[in-house]
Design an enzyme around this catalytic site. Structure first.
Site: not given
Ligand code: IPE
Ligand code: IPE
Ligand code: MG
Length: 251
Positions: A21, A38, A132
């Protein structure tokens, strides 16, 4: 084995599950679009795989796209799918070279036929990997996982193959995603939030949870090692007393 300077060798976890995240906030803080985050996040995923291969961690599960992430703007969902397809095409050769066996966890039926085909191909191409097991959780939700396991068992009861009275936690767990590898012993969530976000809710019942403020694109080998060190500091008691665990450990 990895060695921390001046201390005993680290015990490596057998299965690390990561909520990757923070890509969006990492990009935003640099004045860049979320897409940039990303892209850099994909690099960090590669570094995490390398760390596991080098350090002898045999199972890694990466949460790449949750069942709730479909609710993001269409443009972002499309970009994630494109990056995903590109990574599948570009990375397989290296995964094979490093002995990585790739698999997916989640409801894959919602993805485009092209993506499903690329996923199946990557799974087939890496099937011989022994160093792995890399699991990518996509369109995954912990609640979905539990429901699909319940459905599978209900079907067996309906056809008469299974007696409902014989359903226990072990049998139930055997129907869940990742049932053929040990449950995660280390969970890591980057990005500063302290929540599970519908990841492996059953499988994390006794997992050590490490939350870090490091944003996913910055999560490098040092950050991974830091989480493993934190894992090494905890005493895993599984309901027992500390004295009981020490008695066994010291025997
Ligand atoms: C959790 O991250 C899902 C992934 C990393 C794929 P999110 O960014 O979607 O989680 P929330 O919405 O903050 O809980
Ligand atoms: C995690 O990073 C990746 C996915 C959920 C695909 P985020 O896209 O949730 O990044 P933040 O949380 O908005 O910073
Ligand atoms: Mg996120």
């Amino acid at each position: 084995m990895t060695q921390v300077a001046g201390s005993s060798p680290l015990t490596m976890p057998q299965h690390v599950a990561i909520v990757m995240d923070g890509n969006g906030r990492w990009a935003k803080s640099r004045g860049k679009p979320r897409a940039f985050g990303h892209r850099r996040g994909a690099r960090a995923a590669r570094a995490a795989v390398e760390y596991c291969v080098r350090g002898g961690i045999p199972n890694l599960t990466l949460f790449a796209f949750s069942s709730e992430n479909w609710s993001r703007p269409e443009e972002e969902v499309n970009l994630l799918m494109t990056l995903f397809l590109r990574a599948l095409r570009n990375e397989v050769k290296d995964l094979v070279k490093h002995g990585v066996r790739l698999r997916f966890a989640g409801d894959l039926s919602r993805f485009s036929p092209a993506l499903q085909q690329a996923m199946a191909q990557a799974v087939a191409d890496t099937a011989a990997g022994t160093k792995l097991n890399l699991h990518i959780a996509v369109n995954y939700g912990g609640r979905w996982d539990i429901v699909q396991a319940a459905k599978a068992l209900a079907n067996q009861v309906q056809t008469g193959e299974l007696d409902a009275a014989s359903i226990d936690t072990e049998l139930f767990a055997s129907q869940l995603s990742l049932s053929d590898v040990p449950e995660p012993d280390l969970f890591i969530r980057t990005g500063g939030e302290v929540r599970i976000s519908n990841f492996l809710i059953w499988q994390l019942a006794y997992t050590e949870l490490v939350f870090t403020d490091v944003m996913w694109p910055d999560f490098d080998a040092d950050a991974f090692e830091h989480a493993v060190i934190r894992f090494n500091r905890v005493q895993r008691r599984f309901g027992q007393t500390g004295e009981q665990v020490e008695a066994v450990g010291g025997a």
